[in-house]
Design a protein around this motif. Structure first.
Motif, PDB file in Angstrom:
ATOM      1  N   PHE A   1     126.317 -33.581 -38.826  1.00  0.00           N
ATOM      2  CA  PHE A   1     127.461 -33.322 -37.963  1.00  0.00           C
ATOM      3  C   PHE A   1     127.153 -32.193 -36.958  1.00  0.00           C
ATOM      4  O   PHE A   1     127.587 -32.235 -35.815  1.00  0.00           O
ATOM      5  N   LYS A   2     126.393 -31.186 -37.406  1.00  0.00           N
ATOM      6  CA  LYS A   2     126.030 -30.081 -36.507  1.00  0.00           C
ATOM      7  C   LYS A   2     124.669 -30.318 -35.841  1.00  0.00           C
ATOM      8  O   LYS A   2     124.178 -29.445 -35.113  1.00  0.00           O
ATOM      9  N   LYS A   3     124.064 -31.495 -36.133  1.00  0.00           N
ATOM     10  CA  LYS A   3     122.766 -31.857 -35.549  1.00  0.00           C
ATOM     11  C   LYS A   3     121.716 -30.776 -35.821  1.00  0.00           C
ATOM     12  O   LYS A   3     120.962 -30.361 -34.943  1.00  0.00           O
ATOM     13  N   ILE A   4     121.683 -30.350 -37.077  1.00  0.00           N
ATOM     14  CA  ILE A   4     120.733 -29.310 -37.484  1.00  0.00           C
ATOM     15  C   ILE A   4     119.458 -29.976 -38.000  1.00  0.00           C
ATOM     16  O   ILE A   4     119.498 -30.954 -38.760  1.00  0.00           O
ATOM     17  N   GLU A   5     118.328 -29.428 -37.616  1.00  0.00           N
ATOM     18  CA  GLU A   5     117.032 -29.922 -38.091  1.00  0.00           C
ATOM     19  C   GLU A   5     116.614 -29.098 -39.313  1.00  0.00           C
ATOM     20  O   GLU A   5     116.587 -27.872 -39.283  1.00  0.00           O
ATOM     21  N   ILE A   6     116.313 -29.786 -40.386  1.00  0.00           N
ATOM     22  CA  ILE A   6     115.874 -29.128 -41.616  1.00  0.00           C
ATOM     23  C   ILE A   6     114.358 -29.271 -41.735  1.00  0.00           C
ATOM     24  O   ILE A   6     113.820 -30.380 -41.697  1.00  0.00           O
ATOM     25  N   GLU A   7     113.675 -28.150 -41.863  1.00  0.00           N
ATOM     26  CA  GLU A   7     112.215 -28.146 -42.021  1.00  0.00           C
ATOM     27  C   GLU A   7     111.891 -27.542 -43.394  1.00  0.00           C
ATOM     28  O   GLU A   7     112.252 -26.407 -43.677  1.00  0.00           O
ATOM     29  N   CYS A   8     111.239 -28.307 -44.248  1.00  0.00           N
ATOM     30  CA  CYS A   8     110.964 -27.868 -45.623  1.00  0.00           C
ATOM     31  C   CYS A   8     109.466 -27.741 -45.862  1.00  0.00           C
ATOM     32  O   CYS A   8     108.680 -28.631 -45.500  1.00  0.00           O
ATOM     33  N   HIS A   9     109.084 -26.660 -46.487  1.00  0.00           N
ATOM     34  CA  HIS A   9     107.707 -26.438 -46.950  1.00  0.00           C
ATOM     35  C   HIS A   9     107.816 -25.969 -48.398  1.00  0.00           C
ATOM     36  O   HIS A   9     107.967 -24.771 -48.674  1.00  0.00           O
ATOM     37  N   MET A  10     107.766 -26.913 -49.322  1.00  0.00           N
ATOM     38  CA  MET A  10     108.048 -26.574 -50.720  1.00  0.00           C
ATOM     39  C   MET A  10     106.984 -27.155 -51.644  1.00  0.00           C
ATOM     40  O   MET A  10     106.447 -28.236 -51.399  1.00  0.00           O
ATOM     41  N   ILE A  11     106.727 -26.418 -52.688  1.00  0.00           N
ATOM     42  CA  ILE A  11     105.876 -26.901 -53.773  1.00  0.00           C
ATOM     43  C   ILE A  11     106.729 -26.903 -55.045  1.00  0.00           C
ATOM     44  O   ILE A  11     107.732 -26.186 -55.120  1.00  0.00           O
ATOM     45  N   PRO A  12     106.379 -27.715 -56.036  1.00  0.00           N
ATOM     46  CA  PRO A  12     107.152 -27.700 -57.288  1.00  0.00           C
ATOM     47  C   PRO A  12     107.155 -26.301 -57.910  1.00  0.00           C
ATOM     48  O   PRO A  12     106.139 -25.618 -57.943  1.00  0.00           O
ATOM     49  N   LYS A  13     108.319 -25.879 -58.370  1.00  0.00           N
ATOM     50  CA  LYS A  13     108.474 -24.539 -58.948  1.00  0.00           C
ATOM     51  C   LYS A  13     109.439 -24.633 -60.121  1.00  0.00           C
ATOM     52  O   LYS A  13     110.613 -24.944 -59.949  1.00  0.00           O
ATOM     53  N   GLU A  14     108.930 -24.370 -61.325  1.00  0.00           N
ATOM     54  CA  GLU A  14     109.778 -24.409 -62.511  1.00  0.00           C
ATOM     55  C   GLU A  14     110.392 -23.041 -62.768  1.00  0.00           C
ATOM     56  O   GLU A  14     109.712 -22.022 -62.704  1.00  0.00           O
ATOM     57  N   ILE A  15     111.697 -23.049 -63.050  1.00  0.00           N
ATOM     58  CA  ILE A  15     112.382 -21.807 -63.416  1.00  0.00           C
ATOM     59  C   ILE A  15     113.221 -22.058 -64.661  1.00  0.00           C
ATOM     60  O   ILE A  15     113.607 -23.201 -64.950  1.00  0.00           O
ATOM     61  N   LEU A  16     113.489 -20.997 -65.410  1.00  0.00           N
ATOM     62  CA  LEU A  16     114.308 -21.106 -66.622  1.00  0.00           C
ATOM     63  C   LEU A  16     115.691 -20.547 -66.297  1.00  0.00           C
ATOM     64  O   LEU A  16     115.923 -19.336 -66.341  1.00  0.00           O
ATOM     65  N   MET A  17     116.623 -21.453 -65.948  1.00  0.00           N
ATOM     66  CA  MET A  17     117.974 -21.046 -65.574  1.00  0.00           C
ATOM     67  C   MET A  17     118.957 -22.143 -65.953  1.00  0.00           C
ATOM     68  O   MET A  17     118.562 -23.283 -66.213  1.00  0.00           O
ATOM     69  N   ASP A  18     120.244 -21.784 -65.946  1.00  0.00           N
ATOM     70  CA  ASP A  18     121.272 -22.794 -66.134  1.00  0.00           C
ATOM     71  C   ASP A  18     121.404 -23.613 -64.843  1.00  0.00           C
ATOM     72  O   ASP A  18     121.462 -23.039 -63.750  1.00  0.00           O
ATOM     73  N   ARG A  19     121.467 -24.911 -64.990  1.00  0.00           N
ATOM     74  CA  ARG A  19     121.476 -25.791 -63.815  1.00  0.00           C
ATOM     75  C   ARG A  19     122.682 -25.519 -62.907  1.00  0.00           C
ATOM     76  O   ARG A  19     122.564 -25.498 -61.687  1.00  0.00           O
ATOM     77  N   ARG A  20     123.860 -25.268 -63.517  1.00  0.00           N
ATOM     78  CA  ARG A  20     125.057 -25.053 -62.704  1.00  0.00           C
ATOM     79  C   ARG A  20     124.921 -23.789 -61.855  1.00  0.00           C
ATOM     80  O   ARG A  20     125.403 -23.735 -60.720  1.00  0.00           O
ATOM     81  N   LYS A  21     124.286 -22.779 -62.405  1.00  0.00           N
ATOM     82  CA  LYS A  21     124.098 -21.537 -61.653  1.00  0.00           C
ATOM     83  C   LYS A  21     123.079 -21.722 -60.536  1.00  0.00           C
ATOM     84  O   LYS A  21     123.236 -21.151 -59.445  1.00  0.00           O
ATOM     85  N   VAL A  22     122.044 -22.519 -60.803  1.00  0.00           N
ATOM     86  CA  VAL A  22     121.057 -22.793 -59.752  1.00  0.00           C
ATOM     87  C   VAL A  22     121.718 -23.535 -58.596  1.00  0.00           C
ATOM     88  O   VAL A  22     121.492 -23.223 -57.417  1.00  0.00           O
ATOM     89  N   VAL A  23     122.568 -24.515 -58.927  1.00  0.00           N
ATOM     90  CA  VAL A  23     123.266 -25.279 -57.886  1.00  0.00           C
ATOM     91  C   VAL A  23     124.172 -24.358 -57.064  1.00  0.00           C
ATOM     92  O   VAL A  23     124.211 -24.435 -55.831  1.00  0.00           O
ATOM     93  N   LEU A  24     124.888 -23.467 -57.745  1.00  0.00           N
ATOM     94  CA  LEU A  24     125.739 -22.503 -57.035  1.00  0.00           C
ATOM     95  C   LEU A  24     124.905 -21.617 -56.109  1.00  0.00           C
ATOM     96  O   LEU A  24     125.286 -21.359 -54.958  1.00  0.00           O
ATOM     97  N   LEU A  25     123.777 -21.179 -56.606  1.00  0.00           N
ATOM     98  CA  LEU A  25     122.886 -20.311 -55.833  1.00  0.00           C
ATOM     99  C   LEU A  25     122.412 -21.012 -54.555  1.00  0.00           C
ATOM    100  O   LEU A  25     122.540 -20.482 -53.449  1.00  0.00           O
ATOM    101  N   ILE A  26     121.877 -22.213 -54.722  1.00  0.00           N
ATOM    102  CA  ILE A  26     121.340 -22.954 -53.576  1.00  0.00           C
ATOM    103  C   ILE A  26     122.458 -23.388 -52.635  1.00  0.00           C
ATOM    104  O   ILE A  26     122.336 -23.280 -51.410  1.00  0.00           O
ATOM    105  N   ASP A  27     123.568 -23.889 -53.190  1.00  0.00           N
ATOM    106  CA  ASP A  27     124.675 -24.358 -52.352  1.00  0.00           C
ATOM    107  C   ASP A  27     125.201 -23.248 -51.448  1.00  0.00           C
ATOM    108  O   ASP A  27     125.467 -23.470 -50.262  1.00  0.00           O
ATOM    109  N   ASN A  28     125.359 -22.046 -52.001  1.00  0.00           N
ATOM    110  CA  ASN A  28     125.910 -20.951 -51.204  1.00  0.00           C
ATOM    111  C   ASN A  28     124.941 -20.501 -50.125  1.00  0.00           C
ATOM    112  O   ASN A  28     125.349 -20.241 -48.990  1.00  0.00           O
TER     113      ASN A  28
END
Length: 387
Positions: free
Chosen positions: A265-292
């Protein structure tokens, strides 16, 4: 630390600090006033002693005796002629004849000049030590009064703080209850709208209707995120969270897909440079972290802007070329209910939640922002979680 606790501590420091400063000044003045009285009393005793010795000298003079002895316990006595030559003395101190009454430490000296000389004595010098035990008694009295005064004032301060903070605590409790009730009531209509929007047939809709449907989806998902934030703030102490191994790269990709409509909707271009990264966290908190973090980058990006996401084993950074943050506002962006933008609005909850979750898992947050040019939020993972 709770805001009410910080307010109480601040009040106590200001109140007791100011009272303590005033009490210290009063104690200092009282001590020196009492010491001055002791010195004045000592001065008077020494003058009486000098007159008494003068009378004895007159007595020996009338007897025409040049041999005389006298001793006064607690006093040092010295006799000098008109040339200030020593005739007799019970102490060896050097005398300053330019001063009539002076002291060296606790030792006080009185220089008495005799008008009528007897046995060639022109000056009588009296030495007496100010009793240190009386000074100690004064200090002891001050400390006792200060201790009882502090306890009394502490009690008054606690009483006053409770009285003054009571309306504030009531207001905060009312606000918390309102947030809980609001979050609870939001769940059902948000879920209903999302399900209805997802299952709505889109084949026969016009472009205008599709755009309207996209706006509904964006608004509903924005409300959904607000609901998640409110739920975390209101109920996170009552929810059983469980830390599990999570691939952060997968979560980020999932949340990008979730926000795809907002991004398009805002015509934003997303550029990702990511490698797999394992973390030990609660999934709901990770989602809140990334979403915000991601929703902030989208919200504060300009139309047609870009967002760059970098994920490696040590850190995650989300960069945008949006409105940026002013230098004087960087310190307060992680405070609850603080919103730095008057244009986009917001409740100031997202970054407070990000800060809470990062503190819980030992993740360091760094913010690099230039006003009107964009911001970069970087999460630096603790070393033990690098994988």
């Amino acid at each position: 630390m709770k805001a009410s606790t910080k307010t109480l501590i601040f009040f106590m420091v200001i109140y007791l600090g100011s009272i303590g400063a005033l009490g210290s000044v009063i104690g200092y003045l009282y001590y020196h006033s009492e010491k001055y009285k002791l010195v004045e009393n000592l001065h008077m005793q020494m003058r009486y002693k000098a007159r008494d010795i003068n009378s004895k000298l007159e007595y020996y003079h009338n007897l025409e005796s040049e041999e005389f002895t006298f001793y006064e316990e607690g006093y040092g006595i010295a006799l000098y002629d008109k040339n200030k030559a020593l005739i007799a003395s019970t102490f060896d101190d050097k005398i300053d004849f330019s001063q009539l009454f002076y002291h060296k430490g606790l030792d006080y000296y009185l220089v008495e000049s005799i008008i009528k000389e007897y046995l060639n004595v022109k000056y009588i010098v009296i030495k007496k030590t100010l009793p240190i035990e009386k000074l100690d008694q004064i200090l002891e009295q001050i400390w006792i009064v200060a201790l009882f005064g502090f306890v009394f004032l502490l009690f008054i301060a606690l009483l006053l703080s409770k009285i003054m903070l009571y309306p504030l605590r009531q207001a905060i409790q009312t606000l918390k209850q309102f947030i809980k009730d609001t979050a609870h009531e939001m769940n059902t209509p948000i879920s209903t709208i999302l399900m209805s929007q997802e299952h709505m047939p889109k084949e026969n809709l016009s472009p205008k209707q599709l755009r309207a449907l996209d706006r509904i989806e964006i608004a509903t998902k924005t409300l959904s995120q607000l609901y998640n934030d409110l739920t975390f703030i209101s109920f996170h102490t009552h929810i059983n969270y469980e830390d599990t191994k999570i691939n952060l790269k997968d979560i980020i990709e999932e949340r990008i897909r979730y926000m795809e409509t907002m991004i398009q909707f805002k015509k934003i271009e997303i550029e990702c440079h990511m490698i797999p990264k394992e973390i030990l966290m609660d999934r709901r908190k990770v989602v809140l972290l990334i979403d915000n973090l991601l929703s902030n980058a989208i919200k504060f990006s300009r139309q047609g802007g870009y967002i760059r996401i970098d994920l490696c084993s040590e850190q995650l950074s989300i960069q945008d070329n949006g409105i940026g943050i002013k230098e004087d506002e960087k310190k307060k962006i992680f405070k609850r209910f603080e919103s730095t933008s008057t244009q986009t609005g917001g409740f100031g909850l997202g970054l407070d939640i990000v800060s809470q979750i990062c503190r819980e898992y030992g993740i360091k947050i760094e913010v690099d922002s230039v006003f009107s040019k964009g911001s970069t939020f970087t999460l630096i993972f603790p070393k033990q979680s690098h994988k």
